[in-house]
Design a protein around this motif. Structure first.
Motif, short mmCIF file in Angstrom:
data_model
loop_
_atom_site.label_atom_id
_atom_site.label_comp_id
_atom_site.label_asym_id
_atom_site.label_seq_id
_atom_site.Cartn_x
_atom_site.Cartn_y
_atom_site.Cartn_z
N GLN A 79 1.17 -1.07 0.08
CA GLN A 79 0.46 0.16 0.03
C GLN A 79 0.82 1.14 -0.03
OE1 GLN A 79 -1.53 1.07 3.44
NE2 GLN A 79 -3.90 1.50 2.65
N THR A 80 0.17 2.66 -0.88
CA THR A 80 1.41 3.49 -0.82
C THR A 80 -0.02 4.73 -1.67
OG1 THR A 80 3.12 4.31 -1.69
CG2 THR A 80 2.29 2.59 -3.84
N VAL A 102 4.23 -2.97 3.91
CA VAL A 102 3.96 -4.06 2.99
C VAL A 102 3.43 -5.15 3.87
CG1 VAL A 102 5.84 -5.66 2.14
CG2 VAL A 102 6.47 -3.33 1.49
N TYR A 103 2.16 -5.47 3.09
CA TYR A 103 1.46 -6.92 4.35
C TYR A 103 1.65 -7.75 4.26
CZ TYR A 103 -1.17 -2.69 6.12
OH TYR A 103 -1.39 -1.30 6.29
N THR A 104 2.49 -9.10 4.42
CA THR A 104 2.10 -10.33 3.93
C THR A 104 1.62 -11.29 4.96
OG1 THR A 104 3.90 -11.09 5.82
CG2 THR A 104 4.14 -10.02 3.32
N GLY A 105 0.95 -12.71 4.91
CA GLY A 105 -0.22 -13.47 5.68
C GLY A 105 -0.20 -14.55 5.32
N GLY A 106 -0.26 -15.28 6.47
CA GLY A 106 0.19 -16.73 6.17
C GLY A 106 1.33 -17.15 6.82
N VAL A 117 -6.25 -4.90 5.55
CA VAL A 117 -5.96 -3.06 5.25
C VAL A 117 -7.05 -2.36 5.41
CG1 VAL A 117 -4.12 -1.33 4.01
CG2 VAL A 117 -4.33 -4.01 3.65
N PRO A 118 -6.45 -1.28 6.47
CA PRO A 118 -7.19 -0.60 6.64
C PRO A 118 -7.35 1.26 5.92
CG PRO A 118 -5.71 -0.33 8.37
CD PRO A 118 -5.35 -1.85 7.73
N LEU A 119 -8.25 2.01 5.64
CA LEU A 119 -8.24 2.96 4.89
C LEU A 119 -8.15 3.95 5.80
CD1 LEU A 119 -10.57 2.16 2.08
CD2 LEU A 119 -7.93 1.84 1.98
N THR A 120 -7.15 5.06 5.95
CA THR A 120 -6.77 5.48 6.83
C THR A 120 -6.75 7.26 5.97
OG1 THR A 120 -4.31 5.42 7.51
CG2 THR A 120 -6.00 3.88 8.84
N ASN A 125 -5.20 6.25 -2.97
CA ASN A 125 -4.30 5.25 -2.39
C ASN A 125 -4.42 3.81 -3.01
OD1 ASN A 125 -4.96 5.10 1.24
ND2 ASN A 125 -5.57 6.69 -0.07
N TYR A 126 -2.92 3.63 -3.49
CA TYR A 126 -1.91 2.88 -4.62
C TYR A 126 -2.16 1.58 -3.55
CZ TYR A 126 -1.77 7.07 -7.26
OH TYR A 126 -1.66 8.53 -7.37
N PHE A 127 -2.10 -0.01 -4.23
CA PHE A 127 -2.15 -0.93 -3.79
C PHE A 127 -1.17 -2.21 -5.17
CE2 PHE A 127 -5.23 0.47 -1.61
CZ PHE A 127 -5.06 0.47 0.20
N PHE A 128 -1.03 -2.62 -4.62
CA PHE A 128 0.51 -3.56 -5.60
C PHE A 128 0.78 -5.08 -5.26
CE2 PHE A 128 3.49 -0.82 -4.84
CZ PHE A 128 4.45 -0.99 -4.71
N SER A 129 1.22 -6.16 -5.79
CA SER A 129 2.02 -6.91 -5.45
C SER A 129 2.97 -6.44 -5.86
CB SER A 129 1.59 -8.21 -6.18
OG SER A 129 2.20 -9.20 -5.68
N GLY A 130 3.93 -6.89 -5.19
CA GLY A 130 5.38 -6.81 -4.45
C GLY A 130 6.42 -8.25 -5.10
N ALA A 131 5.15 -9.10 -4.72
CA ALA A 131 6.09 -10.08 -5.14
C ALA A 131 6.61 -10.58 -6.50
CB ALA A 131 5.16 -11.44 -5.25
N ASP A 132 8.13 -11.35 -6.67
CA ASP A 132 8.80 -11.32 -8.23
C ASP A 132 9.21 -10.04 -8.06
OD1 ASP A 132 8.02 -14.00 -7.48
OD2 ASP A 132 6.38 -14.61 -8.53
N ASP A 133 9.90 -9.81 -7.41
CA ASP A 133 10.25 -8.57 -7.82
C ASP A 133 9.53 -7.34 -8.73
OD1 ASP A 133 12.73 -8.93 -6.04
OD2 ASP A 133 13.49 -10.11 -7.87
#
Length: 220
Positions: A79-80, A102-106, A117-120, A125-133
């Motif tokens: 989230q950024t 950066v949020y992770t789980g499991g 993820v709360p909206l504060t 607000n931007y969201f994206f996957s940070g996996a695999d660089d």
């Protein structure tokens, strides 16, 4: 008839105004990202499980809402508020200055995870996957939303930040006796109502003597 007709028009306008004023902002909501498709990425076809931009466009988001990512431990949620980081699919070093979270789980590989993820913050607000660089993000695993004021943040999300840390070794030394740190009475002195030390009894005695002198003159 004209007066009666005008009366009913005025009454209808008053009811309409009252209804508009009584309309309250919507309550808080949980939004499951991607709906039933969840937050996943197919590495074989290099496609996300949903078009998240289209999903986001169909909803309205307010402060205090939560985005719920139904995913697994192979994926992350970034989230950024920084559009450049979002466009480049790169969190970079912005996490240290509060622009990126950066949020992770499991636990373990491929284990189910539910990330809330709360909206504060109002605005983009931007969201994206940070996996695999950032490769999943570059293939469409990202979206942008506009957060509105709504009811504002609930108390559970509206806590004041902790006070800044102060090094005890940098604390100022104790004030010398005789004068307090704020310019008032020091140790052993009794402060007056305005915080300063008393001026002594002599001015008060002089005033009493003056009043007695004036009283004697008037008696003569």
């Amino acid at each position: 008839m004209g007066l009666v007709h005008g009366f009913f028009i005025l009454l209808a306008l008053l009811v309409a105004c009252a209804s508009g004023q009584s309309t309250s902002p919507p309550g808080y909501a949980n939004h499951t990202v991607g709906g039933s498709a969840g937050w996943f990425f197919n590495s074989t076809t290099e496609t996300p499980s949903a078009n998240y931009s289209i999903w986001a466009q169909s909803l309205k988001f307010n402060l205090g809402d939560y985005l719920v990512f139904n995913t697994n431990s192979n994926h992350t949620v970034v989230q950024t508020y920084n559009e450049t980081s979002y466009r480049n699919c790169d969190a970079g070093d912005d996490e240290s200055d509060g622009d990126v979270s950066v949020y992770t789980g499991g636990e373990g590989f491929g284990q189910p995870a539910l990330i809330a993820v709360p909206l504060t913050k109002v605005g983009s607000n931007y969201f994206f996957s940070g996996a695999d660089d950032g490769d999943e993000c570059e293939h469409g695993m990202k979206f942008e939303i506009k957060v509105n004021q709504g009811r504002g943040l609930p108390p559970s999300l509206n806590q004041p930040p902790p006070p800044p840390y102060k090094d005890p070794s940098q604390s100022p030394p104790d004030s010398p006796s005789g004068t307090g740190r704020d310019g008032g009475a020091g140790p052993g002195q009794k402060a007056t109502a305005n915080g300063s030390a008393p001026r002594g009894r002599f001015p008060a005695l002089a005033m009493v003597g003056f009043h007695l002198f004036v009283s004697l003159l008037l008696a003569l």
